[in-house]
Design an enzyme around this catalytic site. Structure first.
Site, PDB file in Angstrom:
ATOM      1  N   GLY A  39      39.801  22.147   2.870  1.00 21.67           N
ATOM      2  CA  GLY A  39      40.043  20.639   2.627  1.00 21.67           C
ATOM      3  C   GLY A  39      41.002  20.074   3.580  1.00 21.67           C
ATOM      4  CB  VAL A  58      47.309  18.695   3.767  1.00 21.51           C
ATOM      5  CG1 VAL A  58      48.886  18.213   3.138  1.00 21.51           C
ATOM      6  CG2 VAL A  58      46.899  20.005   3.571  1.00 21.51           C
ATOM      7  CE  LYS A  84      47.045  23.774   0.061  1.00 22.92           C
ATOM      8  NZ  LYS A  84      47.546  25.157  -0.217  1.00 22.92           N
ATOM      9  N   GLY A  94      46.917  16.959   7.709  1.00 27.61           N
ATOM     10  CA  GLY A  94      46.505  18.243   8.131  1.00 27.61           C
ATOM     11  C   GLY A  94      45.133  18.559   7.525  1.00 27.61           C
ATOM     12  CG  ASP A 112      49.645  34.574   4.523  1.00 28.06           C
ATOM     13  OD1 ASP A 112      49.959  35.462   5.428  1.00 28.06           O
ATOM     14  OD2 ASP A 112      49.240  33.704   4.660  1.00 28.06           O
TER      15      ASP A 112
END
Length: 1014
Positions: free
Chosen positions: A698, A700, A715, A693, A822
């Protein structure tokens, strides 16, 4: 004979008749004009299209007349907007004005003071704001005042106690934050008082309420009540419903409080009450007692047994001790009995079920001994027996064989013995049978109930062969039979179970070879056959199990090579240790991630020295009889090639090395969990091939680190890409995840940082995020999504419960509380068994006490479609915003829709409210891809309505995550309200209130026991 009237009198009569007719016509015209002007002032809503200048006003559905004049105006749910016009009181004979459930705004309309004949005023569920006026007692003739579900603030004016004619007063679901005026106690005619769901400033119940002699309903949950329940409430001799739930009441419940002659229901659950239940309960008309989820202690009063009209007794989640009084089991009306999660001891009264049509019997998580009552199902209505985690002994009652309505039997972790009565296996409605952790014996039956989806029998003494007829167990989803005495071969017919996802047969005495052909284990995700006597080769057909994530065949006698086809499997856990396997490890498993997967297989070899296995190259050289001379030549040639490669690389970068000084970044590792890997394991695998990802800051990575973690998710955030907000988010996530521990919150294992970048190392969640499983097919391509797979309802409910547990921990068990800010389906990750874990804490806020000026956020955070509406007008952050966002997730789970995929301007929450408000069936909103929707219709409808409550526009009306979690755990139908509540809804028009808010407590009155424990 009457003499003829003089001519002048006859003329007078004619004049009067004509004049009155003209005045009457003028009066009717004036009222029509007033109504049409009201329609225009409220935005000409389509719902009032029948209001026109030609038809008679008294024929309009919303209007009622007496003697040709308007007396009642019912404008419930008509999408009215704007304020209340001052000319509304031109309707001079108006008595009842109902403006319930619209979008009217402004402060309390003082124009009502001009409606001199007004008896009932209902402006509930609108958008009115401000304080109630101190001169509200001008409405002196009012018998019903309904102001609930608005945004009124401040104190309730004491002058409200001067409305002496009031019969019904509802002020629920507002923003009142002052005190409760004791002057309400002067309303001697009051029969209904609703103050629920407000944020009063820690009030006590005014002792003056004891003067309300005619009161039938006292509805005061969730209003921050403190102190003790006043003795004066014992004067409420006509009380039928008392609800003081969701407060902070304390102290003992005094015996005299239950001297009400007509009390039908008591609701005191989810408080912080302490002390003992009164020893004397004289209220012989009680039909429901629910004092669950408190801190009540002492013994259960023996006098409860006098309540012969008692149908529901909920005492669960308290600290009760001692035995259950015998007389409770003799109550003839008893349907629901729930005392789980207490400290109760002794034997269960043997007469339970003998005298009544018992439907639910839940006594789990206590210290009961002895046998289960023999006659639990004598009434033929039993739907659930939940008695796990006790010290019960003896055999299962054979009377359970007659329980055709039973859905679940959960008696694991006890000391039961003997065989399972044969009829229990085939009960027509049973879906869950959980018997693990006992001493049951006997063999598996050849036939089970068609609905049986979960069978847990591990840690018992079952024996014999697995019958070939097991292929008829077509709906079996979970089969856990570890640590028993099963023997013989695994029949090929076993592999025909297409719905099976979890299979544990480890710790038995199974023998023979594994089935060479797999018929239909298409859904299998976990297969554990460890610690048996299985032999032969591992069939290549096992590579067809493309959903398989966890395979354990360790401690058997398996031989031969590992099928090379296994490279196509996406296993997160593999254990083939302690067998007799030979040959080379397949390349996809020949790495450190699987270093403990092959130990104790002396004839296996590895090219990467995994787990100290033989090196395949050296082993092959010796086995093929290569001479030392040939081996030396191979080594020399390899060395020459390697040196040439090294020299070439040095020449290519010589200029770069000369001109640019070497910069060494020193990595700092901060560990938050116990780890069996080092930073070297992480840094060596930070390659593009492992990227899963990419985000704004940045990438993953998915990196194998060996057992027990298997894989981790890393991450990476480049420091030169971090602005101040991102730096704060990074710091926040590390601070929060590094400090909390919960099975439903993703684990932060460690943090690596240097001057160039930062790495956060998490546990890897093999099923990635919830949104991919709900909406992945709509987006064409989603990595990791299994083609054609749709989450069934039990999995969705399991996910909802897991995510709720994580948020509940953050809100209620962390000190200070943590608000995620979130919450969304893409931030709910799923492990190999679809257990949910909350992730991505970059926006989280810890609710510490701030200095003045530091408590507000300078910018709106969160994701579109999940915003709580109060974000538009306040910067105050609290747990209610997470509840709103989680409500959207619940609606996603039930409807299958995305948070923002609706046509027009409506997001999912708005669409759901509109759908429900228009009276459309909840069924029409449910996800059509869910299998067997009829089986779970009540649960899905419940969760849909819970999602509506969570997404209420009024923050104070949303439940806490603790309440949400309890509702999900006890997910039952909503229509089992106490009878007095049903009567109140009809007689006093409180239907909108109870329909909208009773979901918060409905699980206490539900009749069915559903197995929602994943």
């Amino acid at each position: 004979m009457t003499p003829p009237s003089p001519p002048h009198l006859l003329l007078l009569f004619v004049f009067i008749f004509l004049t009155s007719g003209a005045n009457s016509q003028h009066f009717f015209t004036t009222e029509r004009t007033t109504l049409l002007n009201l329609k225009q002032a409220w935005g000409n809503p389509p719902s009032l299209a029948n209001w026109n200048s030609t038809s008679s006003t008294c024929t309009w559905p919303e209007v009622q007349c007496r003697n040709g004049s308007v007396t009642v105006l019912k404008l419930k749910t008509k999408e009215l907007t704007g304020s209340v016009p001052p000319f509304i009181c031109d309707l001079g004979n108006l008595e009842n004005l109902i403006l319930h459930d619209n979008f009217l705004t402004g402060e309390f309309p003082r124009v009502f003071y001009n409606c001199s004949k007004l008896i009932k005023l209902d402006i509930s569920q609108n958008l009115f704001t401000g304080r109630l006026p101190d001169d509200i007692d001008w409405l002196s003739q009012l018998e019903a005042l309904e102001l609930g579900a608005n945004n009124f603030t401040g104190d309730i004016p004491p002058e409200i106690g001067n409305l002496s004619a009031l019969i019904s007063l509802h002020l629920y679901q507002n923003l009142f934050n002052g005190t409760i005026p004791p002057e309400i106690g002067k309303l001697s005619n009051l029969e209904i008082l609703g103050l629920a769901y407000n944020e009063f400033a820690d009030p006590e119940i005014p002792s003056e309420f004891g003067r309300l002699n005619k009161l039938k309903v006292l509805w005061m949950p969730a209003i921050n009540l403190v102190g003790k329940i006043p003795k004066s409430l014992s004067n409420l001799i006509n009380l039928e419903l008392l609800d003081l739930s969701l407060n902070k009441l304390e102290g003992e419940i005094l015996p005299e409080l239950f001297l009400f002659r007509k009390l039908d229901s008591v609701f005191l659950y989810n408080n912080n009450l302490s002390g003992k239940i009164p020893a004397v309960v004289q209220s012989l008309n009680l039909s429901q007692i629910d004092i669950s989820m408190n801190k009540l202690n002492g013994s259960i009063p023996d006098d409860f047994g006098k309540l012969q009209k008692l149908e529901v007794l909920n005492l669960y989640s308290n600290q009760f001790s001692g035995q259950i009084p015998e007389r409770i089991s003799q109550i003839t009306a008893l349907r629901i009995f729930r005392v789980f999660r207490n400290n109760l001891t002794g034997e269960l009264p043997p007469e339970f079920g003998l005298h009544s049509k018992l439907e639910a019997f839940e006594v789990s998580e206590n210290k009961f001994t002895g046998k289960l009552p023999e006659n639990l199902c004598a009434g033929g209505a039993l739907t659930g027996v939940i008695a796990f985690s006790n010290n019960l002994t003896g055999e299962l009652p054979r009377s359970l064989e007659r329980c055709d309505r039973i859905i679940t039997i959960q008696i694991y972790d006890n000391n039961f013995t003997g065989e399972i009565p044969s009829g229990i296996w085939t009960l027509s409605s049973i879906s869950s049978l959980r018997l693990s952790g006992n001493s049951f014996s006997g063999e598996l039956p050849s036939k089970v109930a068609r609905n049986l989806s979960r069978l847990e029998i591990s840690n018992n003494k079952f024996s014999g062969r697995i019958p070939p007829e097991i292929s008829s167990w077509v709906n079996l989803n979970v089969f856990i039979a570890s640590i028993n005495m099963f023997s013989g071969e695994i029949p090929p017919e076993f592999t025909a179970l297409s719905e099976l996802t979890v299979l544990y047969l480890d710790g038995n005495s199974l023998s023979g070879e594994l089935p060479s052909q797999i018929m239909s284990w298409n859904s299998l995700t976990i297969l554990n056959l460890a610690r048996n006597n299985l032999s032969g080769q591992i069939p290549a057909s096992f590579a067809s199990l493309q959903d398989l994530l966890d395979l354990d065949l360790s401690e058997n006698q398996l031989s031969g090579q590992i099928p090379p086809q296994f490279t196509s499997l996406k296993l997160t856990a593999l254990n083939l240790s302690s067998n007799k396997l030979t040959g080379r490890i397949p390349s996809s498993f020949d790495n450190m991630a699987y270093q403990n997967s092959f130990i104790n297989n002396p004839s296996l070899c590895s090219t990467s020295r995994v787990s100290n296995l033989h090196n395949c190259f050296t082993k092959a050289s010796h086995s093929n009889g290569f001479s030392p001379k040939i081996i030396s030549m191979i080594i020399i040639l390899s060395t020459i090639v390697l040196l040439a490669a090294v020299m070439s690389t040095l020449f290519m970068f010589r200029d770069y090395i000369k001109t640019k000084p070497k910069r060494i970044y020193t990595w700092k590792l901060t560990s938050f969990q116990k780890m069996d890997f080092t930073e070297a394991n992480i840094l060596s695998c930070m390659t593009e091939a492992n990227v899963i990802g990419t985000g704004g800051a940045g990438k993953v990575y998915r990196i194998g680190v060996g057992q027990p973690h298997g894989y981790v998710a890393v991450k990476r955030i480049w420091n030169n890409k971090l602005d101040q907000n991102q730096e704060n988010e990074f710091t926040s996530e590390v601070r929060i995840l590094g400090s909390i521990r919960h099975s439903n919150i993703v684990k932060l294992l460690c943090c690596l940082s240097n001057e160039n970048s930062k790495l956060l190392v998490y546990e890897y969640m093999v099923h990635q995020s919830l949104d991919k499983w709900l909406h992945g097919k709509k987006r064409k391509v989603e990595p990791g999504l299994v083609p054609g797979f749709v989450l069934d309802w039990p999995r969705r409910l399991q996910i909802a419960i897991g995510a709720a547990q994580g948020l509940c921990y953050m809100h209620h068990d962390c000190s200070p509380p943590i608000v995620h800010r979130d919450v969304k389906s893409s931030n709910i990750l799923l492990d190999s068994e679809f257990r949910a874990k909350i992730a991505d804490f970059g926006l989280a806020k810890i609710l510490e006490k701030q200095k003045p000026g530091e408590g507000d956020m300078g910018y709106i955070v969160g994701s579109l479609g999940y915003f709580a509406p109060e974000y538009a007008y306040t910067s105050s952050i609290n747990e209610r915003i997470d509840v709103y966002s989680f409500g959207v997730v619940l609606l996603e789970l039930v409807t299958g829709k995305e948070a923002n995929d609706e046509d027009g301007d409506l997001n999912l929450a708005e669409w759901a409210w509109k759908h429900y408000g228009e009276g459309d069936s909840v069924v029409g909103a449910l996800d059509r891809e869910i299998k067997d929707p009829d089986t779970y219709m009540e649960e899905m409808s419940m969760v849909f309505k819970l999602g509506l409550i969570c997404t209420s526009t009024l923050p104070s009306s949303r439940p806490s995550m603790k309440d949400v979690l309890e509702i999900l755990k006890r997910c039952n139908p909503l229509d089992q309200l106490p009878e007095v509540m049903k009567q109140g809804r009809q007689e006093f028009d409180v239907a909108p209130l109870l329909e909208r808010e009773s979901y918060l407590t409905s699980y206490h009155e539900s009749e069915n026991i559903l197995n929602t424990d994943a």
